[in-house]
Scaffold this motif. Structure first.
Motif, mmCIF file in Angstrom:
data_model
loop_
_atom_site.group_PDB
_atom_site.id
_atom_site.type_symbol
_atom_site.label_atom_id
_atom_site.label_comp_id
_atom_site.label_asym_id
_atom_site.label_seq_id
_atom_site.Cartn_x
_atom_site.Cartn_y
_atom_site.Cartn_z
ATOM 1 N N CYS A 21 18.272 -5.797 14.199
ATOM 2 C CA CYS A 21 18.828 -6.328 12.949
ATOM 3 C C CYS A 21 18.424 -7.788 12.784
ATOM 4 O O CYS A 21 17.994 -8.204 11.698
ATOM 5 N N TRP A 41 17.568 -3.734 7.029
ATOM 6 C CA TRP A 41 17.370 -4.601 5.870
ATOM 7 C C TRP A 41 16.615 -3.947 4.728
ATOM 8 O O TRP A 41 16.455 -4.526 3.672
ATOM 9 N N LYS A 56 17.256 1.695 1.447
ATOM 10 C CA LYS A 56 18.104 0.591 1.035
ATOM 11 C C LYS A 56 18.520 -0.245 2.239
ATOM 12 O O LYS A 56 18.521 0.237 3.366
ATOM 13 N N TYR A 99 20.964 -1.890 4.820
ATOM 14 C CA TYR A 99 22.239 -1.472 5.388
ATOM 15 C C TYR A 99 23.087 -2.669 5.778
ATOM 16 O O TYR A 99 24.273 -2.727 5.495
ATOM 17 N N ALA A 100 22.476 -3.649 6.435
ATOM 18 C CA ALA A 100 23.209 -4.836 6.861
ATOM 19 C C ALA A 100 23.469 -5.753 5.675
ATOM 20 O O ALA A 100 22.739 -5.736 4.680
ATOM 21 N N GLU A 101 24.539 -6.540 5.797
ATOM 22 C CA GLU A 101 24.890 -7.508 4.770
ATOM 23 C C GLU A 101 24.881 -8.912 5.367
ATOM 24 O O GLU A 101 24.971 -9.082 6.585
ATOM 25 N N THR A 102 24.773 -9.895 4.490
ATOM 26 C CA THR A 102 24.856 -11.290 4.922
ATOM 27 C C THR A 102 26.304 -11.766 4.888
ATOM 28 O O THR A 102 27.186 -11.064 4.391
ATOM 29 N N ASP A 103 26.530 -12.956 5.424
ATOM 30 C CA ASP A 103 27.870 -13.539 5.537
ATOM 31 C C ASP A 103 28.779 -12.648 6.387
ATOM 32 O O ASP A 103 29.955 -12.444 6.092
ATOM 33 N N VAL A 104 28.184 -12.105 7.443
ATOM 34 C CA VAL A 104 28.890 -11.199 8.339
ATOM 35 C C VAL A 104 28.786 -11.732 9.762
ATOM 36 O O VAL A 104 27.726 -12.189 10.192
ATOM 37 N N ASP A 133 31.321 1.958 7.463
ATOM 38 C CA ASP A 133 31.604 0.562 7.786
ATOM 39 C C ASP A 133 31.643 0.383 9.299
ATOM 40 O O ASP A 133 32.570 0.836 9.972
ATOM 41 N N HIS A 150 28.942 -5.089 8.090
ATOM 42 C CA HIS A 150 29.506 -5.154 6.743
ATOM 43 C C HIS A 150 30.603 -6.218 6.671
ATOM 44 O O HIS A 150 31.313 -6.468 7.647
ATOM 45 N N ARG A 151 30.759 -6.799 5.484
ATOM 46 C CA ARG A 151 31.749 -7.884 5.321
ATOM 47 C C ARG A 151 33.172 -7.389 5.547
ATOM 48 O O ARG A 151 34.029 -8.142 5.981
#
Length: 364
Positions: free
Chosen positions: A50, A58, A64, A66-71, A126, A131-132
């Motif tokens: 990741c 990413w 699409k 899968y990972a998100e930022t601000d996590v 999740d 995920h956030r």
């Protein structure tokens, strides 16, 4: 809550290659939620990939993100309960002071898969650390949500060893997917932390022969200690021929792939007998191409995937508590949170490490 600080140190993902140590508010548990002080958090191959920007996490033109930022990353962890939201103690069977782990996925409980009992394939999916809504463990504190699946560790078990419950649970699930019988010849390809867990779990199934493969002699020795009957180094031995020689020319009954290397997939398809079972667990950095004719027309193989660790945490906890794995040899590196970049590099290199852990409470 008066003894819990207002802020904490946490690693925060801002995108591939951009992870930063930041000061963040300590989360407060809501109804049904559990606040833990993180004792140890693991760095696994998935975390490394990741961080490196692997398309599985990413996205690319075919998938699409899968990972998100601000996590806050981190899905392997163990923590000590320091506060409980309303009703959380009864909901999870936990009390302040307990050492507890939480399954990697926090299922929604409402999608088709959850309703059918297949919670580990939950559609929203999740996972802690990606995920956030499910912030991870590379921090001094974290929350186990109300819908999380949590387990208290037994008295007398080394709390640090709890960090290995999640990867061992995944290993057990992969072994279960192999449907191992007493007369089977079983091959585990890859003796990293997860592979060693698979060896230990497969040993408890008592197959006729348990073979472990790895390029690292030290890992092969640990595989013997975890229960392998035979170990082989593919760099030194034609393992496909050796497996055939051990099985009267037929091939192994079960092959479990735990390297994340495409060569191991091809090797397994050649080493396995007709009507055998191939279990794939690894996360691959790049797509893998194989001759599907082997799977179908040539051998009519059973191809099983293995994802996460459904219903295996109690077994993983028991195996660790019973000393079925050499935990101090598996937990090879312990670093403070501030040295997370170094930890990622050590885990990515892999030559000197098995399980790299971060200890937010501080280590020398």
């Amino acid at each position: 809550m008066s003894q819990i600080p207002e802020t904490m140190q946490a690693v925060v993902c801002h995108g591939p290659g951009d992870y930063r140590l930041e000061t963040r508010p300590v989360p407060r548990p809501g109804p049904g939620e559990v606040l833990v002080q993180v004792i140890a958090a693991g760095i696994c191959a998935g975390d490394v990939k990741c961080f490196q920007g692997t398309p599985m996490f990413w996205g690319d033109v075919n998938r699409k993100a899968y990972a998100e930022t601000d996590v806050i990353p981190g899905h392997e962890f163990v923590g000590r309960v320091v506060a409980l939201g309303e009703g959380a103690g009864d909901l999870h069977g936990l009390a302040v002071g307990d050492v507890a782990v939480s399954e990697q996925i926090v299922p929604c409980g409402e999608c088709r898969f959850c309703r059918e009992g297949n919670y580990w394939m939950c559609q929203p999916h999740d996972l802690y650390g990606f995920h956030r809504v499910t912030q991870g463990s590379w921090a001094e504190y974290m929350v186990y949500p109300a819908k999380s699946r949590n387990y208290r560790l037994p008295e007398g078990m080394d709390p640090r060893h709890g960090v290995f419950v999640e990867p061992l649970g995944c290993s057990i699930h992969a072994v279960n997917r192999g449907n191992i019988g007493f007369n089977d010849v079983v091959v585990i390809s890859g003796c990293g932390a997860l592979g060693l867990g698979m060896v230990a779990a497969a040993r408890m199934k008592n197959p006729a022969k348990l073979i472990a493969l790895d390029l690292n002699p030290h890992r092969l020795e640990l595989a013997r200690r975890c229960g392998a009957d035979i170990v082989m180094n593919p760099a030194e031995t034609d393992v496909v021929q050796a497996i055939r020689d051990l099985t009267g020319g037929y091939g192994c009954d079960v092959y479990i792939e735990a390297t994340g290397a495409g060569k191991s997939v091809e090797q397994g398809l050649l080493a396995i007998r007709k009507l055998g079972t191939f279990v794939e667990f690894s996360v691959f950095k790049d797509p893998v191409t194989v001759d599907w004719t082997i799977i179908g027309d040539s051998k009519e193989l059973n191809i099983h995937g293995a994802h996460l660790s459904p219903n295996t945490y109690p077994h993983a906890i028991r195996m660790i508590a019973e000393g079925r794995l050499p935990m101090e040899d598996i937990l090879t590196h312990s670093l403070p949170l501030s040295r997370f970049h170094e930890g990622i590099d050590i885990a990515a290199d892999g030559r000197s490490s098995l399980k790299v852990i971060l200890e937010p409470g501080g280590v020398a």
